[in-house]
Scaffold this motif. Structure first.
Motif, PDB file in Angstrom:
ATOM      1  N   THR A   1      75.757  62.538  70.103  1.00 11.51           N
ATOM      2  CA  THR A   1      75.093  62.392  68.816  1.00 11.51           C
ATOM      3  C   THR A   1      75.060  60.933  68.380  1.00 11.51           C
ATOM      4  O   THR A   1      74.045  60.430  67.882  1.00 11.51           O
ATOM      5  CB  THR A   1      75.850  63.219  67.758  1.00 11.51           C
ATOM      6  N   PHE A   2      76.196  60.255  68.578  1.00 12.04           N
ATOM      7  CA  PHE A   2      76.291  58.858  68.153  1.00 12.04           C
ATOM      8  C   PHE A   2      75.416  57.967  69.028  1.00 12.04           C
ATOM      9  O   PHE A   2      74.752  57.053  68.557  1.00 12.04           O
ATOM     10  CB  PHE A   2      77.756  58.408  68.197  1.00 12.04           C
ATOM     11  N   LYS A   3      75.433  58.271  70.288  1.00 11.70           N
ATOM     12  CA  LYS A   3      74.644  57.498  71.246  1.00 11.70           C
ATOM     13  C   LYS A   3      73.161  57.585  70.893  1.00 11.70           C
ATOM     14  O   LYS A   3      72.460  56.577  70.820  1.00 11.70           O
ATOM     15  CB  LYS A   3      74.893  58.071  72.650  1.00 11.70           C
ATOM     16  N   LYS A   4      72.701  58.808  70.627  1.00 12.16           N
ATOM     17  CA  LYS A   4      71.286  58.999  70.274  1.00 12.16           C
ATOM     18  C   LYS A   4      70.947  58.234  69.006  1.00 12.16           C
ATOM     19  O   LYS A   4      69.903  57.610  68.887  1.00 12.16           O
ATOM     20  CB  LYS A   4      70.995  60.490  70.079  1.00 12.16           C
ATOM     21  N   SER A   5      71.862  58.312  68.047  1.00  4.74           N
ATOM     22  CA  SER A   5      71.606  57.665  66.762  1.00  4.74           C
ATOM     23  C   SER A   5      71.424  56.149  66.932  1.00  4.74           C
ATOM     24  O   SER A   5      70.566  55.546  66.298  1.00  4.74           O
ATOM     25  CB  SER A   5      72.772  57.963  65.815  1.00  4.74           C
ATOM     26  N   VAL A   6      72.207  55.550  67.812  1.00  4.52           N
ATOM     27  CA  VAL A   6      72.142  54.090  67.974  1.00  4.52           C
ATOM     28  C   VAL A   6      70.983  53.672  68.881  1.00  4.52           C
ATOM     29  O   VAL A   6      70.270  52.722  68.583  1.00  4.52           O
ATOM     30  CB  VAL A   6      73.477  53.541  68.537  1.00  4.52           C
ATOM     31  N   TYR A   7      70.798  54.395  69.983  1.00  6.64           N
ATOM     32  CA  TYR A   7      69.856  53.910  70.999  1.00  6.64           C
ATOM     33  C   TYR A   7      68.475  54.570  70.956  1.00  6.64           C
ATOM     34  O   TYR A   7      67.584  54.150  71.675  1.00  6.64           O
ATOM     35  CB  TYR A   7      70.446  54.075  72.406  1.00  6.64           C
TER      36      TYR A   7
END
Lengths: 162, 554
Positions: free
Chosen positions: B542-548
């Protein structure tokens, strides 16, 4: 070999043979030979008319020497670089665990500012690097008049006297 | 706190003379740089990017008012009027002149301080819990044991030329505030089934290039064996730690290479020879040292104060500060006060001479003359009466020391980075500034809640980035500063190394990326859930998607 011993500068007859050839006979005189050479040639070393000492480095297993300590008047500890501290432990084992009472000599990159620690670990003679001032190095044996922890020179920690 | 006797004074004074002479010989050309280096390092002196850096020891983070006054005086007299408190609870001066360092040491000696073993391949300053002796969750005060270890390790003749630096931390509480598990040796005071206290010993923790959480090699060590067991660990490490590669020389590499069981076995073997020797720790000595850390004389009436509640309800800013920066004390009516060195715009951990003088005065007036330095680079007044809190707050405000952000995201751990350090690949302080500017809404910070950001300007990890809830590592990419983010790290009792978020981020985007991480957190958090818990529950994706996400779309 010129060394600091018993708080003075001495010249004695020991000669370090760093790489004895396995085939040739050892030269005469009091010699310090590498530990590995000694292991392979114990008989030769014993038969010599002159004294033979052994030189230990950080890679050697000092325990292998434990049963043979009687035959050595001197054991040399090699410091290939002054920051290689393994031989401090070797010295303590020789003195505290194996009860070696002969001369323990620091050779190699032996500098003034390491002497105090070396002495505390039981090293008794110091072949200071030849380009250094021996008189100057002598002073460092008195750098500290008090030490906290027990070591090979003074077994008891400071707190016992407090 | 520990007070020097004649023996301690002699040792420190003789050290000043020794170092003065070593420095004289170096400046006279009698010592080469190569020969002087280990000597100066063992005295905390680095030759840095722009100037020498001197690190002064603050044993287990404990200072008297007079000692802190001296630290401020030194900052003013020999440096640019400030000092930097480090993650090892020490203080660093960034601009002293080499020639003046012996004089600084002489000044320090007058207040029973020194720079002994603050660097170099030797046993470093022992660190501990900033709430030692005052916290409600304490099993036993770790400080007497820290002092016993300090004395044993000071100028230890056998262990002053180790393969690499060696760090020991001791904690005596149920919660770990000393990052014990990321130390070469970590020591927890624990109770056994008989109710006796002893030590649980971990080895091989550490950050740096190859981070590891320490492993337990002794579940319960009787107190009298503390020094013999430590000596055994150090001897095994001194003999067998790698010396051929500086990056593989820490004890963690040895423990990993031969396995923790084998390592423990070697220590046991060594220990069997030394455990009953003069290394046995006398009960008398423990009792003697404990006296120095006896409880101060608390006011039994302290809890009768009524002004505390009144001030809380009347002043919102004050109550916010109390909520965030004031912690419980085991004695009712007393509190522990965090002094934040993380004001916006202030390089994290820096304090000026004026700030140090003020804190010293406050400690003298309100907190039994004692200050604690925390490993996350703040200060603590350990025993402030509730009724004095308001006055303390007002005085702290006058020197910008009352930012109510302890434990919040702007309470960052930050190394000196490219601005000072010769090793750094990237800046740290500019990123701290960027984050402070971006997140300047106090309400937002409080809504986000507990969040530890830890930042290092290179992989040596002085800023503990591996164990930050959000870790930031500065990297150099073809001459440009980039930042590698990690999530989910912590140095608490459940110590965990952070996971890599993804490709490194350009300098300008760091704060913005953190905002995206926090957006994901806010969206997914459940009632009262802190960032770390949310991360552990929902994982990285979830965090990865949000940033990248955006970058991929481009």
């Amino acid at each position: 070999m010129r060394v600091i011993k018993d708080n003075a500068i001495h010249e004695d007859n020991w000669v370090l043979i760093s790489e004895p050839s396995q085939d040739d006979e050892l030269p005469g005189g009091d010699l310090i030979v590498p530990f590995d050479y000694w292991k392979e040639n114990q008989a030769i070393c014993k038969q010599r008319d002159d004294k033979t000492a052994v030189c230990i480095n950080g890679d050697n297993n000092i325990a292998e020497l434990a049963d043979h300590l009687d035959q050595f008047q001197l054991i040399a500890l090699e410091f290939p670089a002054h920051k290689d501290g393994r031989c401090y432990s070797h010295a303590r084992l020789l003195r505290d665990r194996y009860g070696y009472a002969g001369d323990i000599r620091a050779i190699g990159d032996v500098l003034r500012d390491q002497l105090f620690y070396m002495k505390r670990c039981g090293i008794s003679s110091f072949a200071i690097r030849e380009d250094k001032d021996f008189e100057d190095a002598l002073k460092s044996l008195k750098d500290f008049s008090v030490t906290y922890q027990g070591a090979s020179d003074e077994n008891l920690p400071l707190y016992k006297t407090r | 706190m520990y007070i020097y006797d004649e023996y301690d004074k002699t040792i420190v004074n003789e050290r000043v003379d020794q170092f003065r002479d070593q420095t004289r010989r170096f400046l006279a050309g009698e010592l080469s740089e190569d020969e002087y280096r280990p000597l100066r390092l063992m005295n905390g002196l680095y030759l840095q990017r722009y100037a020498p850096m001197l690190r002064v020891a603050i044993p287990y983070g404990l200072l008297s008012s007079n000692q802190l006054r001296m630290l401020g005086y030194i900052a003013n007299k020999y440096d640019k009027n400030y000092g930097h408190f480090s993650t090892r609870q020490n203080i660093q001066y960034n601009w002293p002149r080499l020639e003046t360092v012996p004089d600084i040491l002489a000044d320090l000696a007058t207040v029973e301080m020194h720079a002994i073993q603050t660097s170099g391949n030797c046993i470093r300053n022992v660190t501990s819990d900033q709430f030692a002796g005052i916290s409600v969750d304490e099993i036993e005060d770790p400080r007497p044991y820290c002092e016993i270890i300090r004395q044993w390790s000071t100028f230890h003749p056998e262990f002053s030329y180790l393969p690499r630096k060696f760090k020991i931390a001791v904690s005596g509480a149920e919660n770990d505030r000393a990052a014990v598990q990321v130390h070469d040796i970590g020591i927890y005071i624990v109770k056994n089934e008989q109710g006796e206290t002893g030590f649980k010993i971990l080895v091989g923790g550490g950050l740096g290039r190859l981070p590891h959480i320490g492993v337990v090699i002794k579940k319960f060590l009787e107190k009298r064996y503390l020094l013999s067991y430590l000596e055994s660990i150090l001897r095994v490490y001194n003999m067998f730690g790698r010396r051929d590669n500086i990056h593989k020389a820490r004890i963690k590499i040895l423990v990993k290479a031969i396995g923790a069981d084998k390592f423990a076995e070697m220590v046991e073997e060594e220990w069997s020879h030394v455990k009953e020797t003069s290394l046995l720790l006398d009960e008398k000595e423990i009792t003697r040292v404990k006296k120095y850390f006896a409880q101060p004389e608390y006011d039994p009436q302290a809890n009768n104060d009524e002004t505390f509640q009144k001030n809380l309800s009347e002043n919102k800013a004050y109550s916010l500060w109390v909520k965030q920066n004031v912690k419980n004390h085991k004695i009712p009516g007393y509190r522990a006060v965090y002094i934040s060195l993380k004001a916006p715009g202030n390089p994290p951990g820096d304090a000026t001479n004026e700030q140090m003088q003020l804190v010293a005065d406050l400690a003298e007036k309100y907190s039994f003359d004692e200050i604690r330095v925390t490993h996350d680079q703040n200060l603590v007044l350990g025993h402030v009466k509730q009724e004095d809190l308001y006055s303390v707050w007002e005085e702290l405000k006058s020197e910008e020391l009352a930012t109510p952000n302890i434990g919040l995201m702007t309470d960052m751990i930050c190394c000196p980075g490219l601005d000072f350090c010769a090793l750094a690949n990237a800046g740290s302080i500019p990123i701290a500034n960027q984050i402070n500017k971006y997140f300047d809404d106090m309400d937002y910070l409080h809504d986000i809640g507990e969040l530890q950001i830890k930042m290092s300007g290179c992989m040596n990890a002085c800023g503990h980035h591996h164990v930050g809830h959000i870790g930031i590592l500065g990297v150099d990419k073809k001459g440009n500063e980039f930042y590698q983010l990690t999530l989910g790290g912590t140095a608490a009792m459940d110590a965990t190394l952070g996971d890599r978020l993804g490709p490194a981020i350009p300098k300008s985007d760091v704060a913005d990326s953190i905002k995206k991480i926090l957006d994901a957190y806010v969206e997914h958090r459940e009632d009262g859930e802190q960032f770390l818990d949310t991360y552990r529950r929902i994982g990285m994706d979830t965090f990865k998607k949000s940033v990248y996400a955006e970058q991929k779309g481009k």
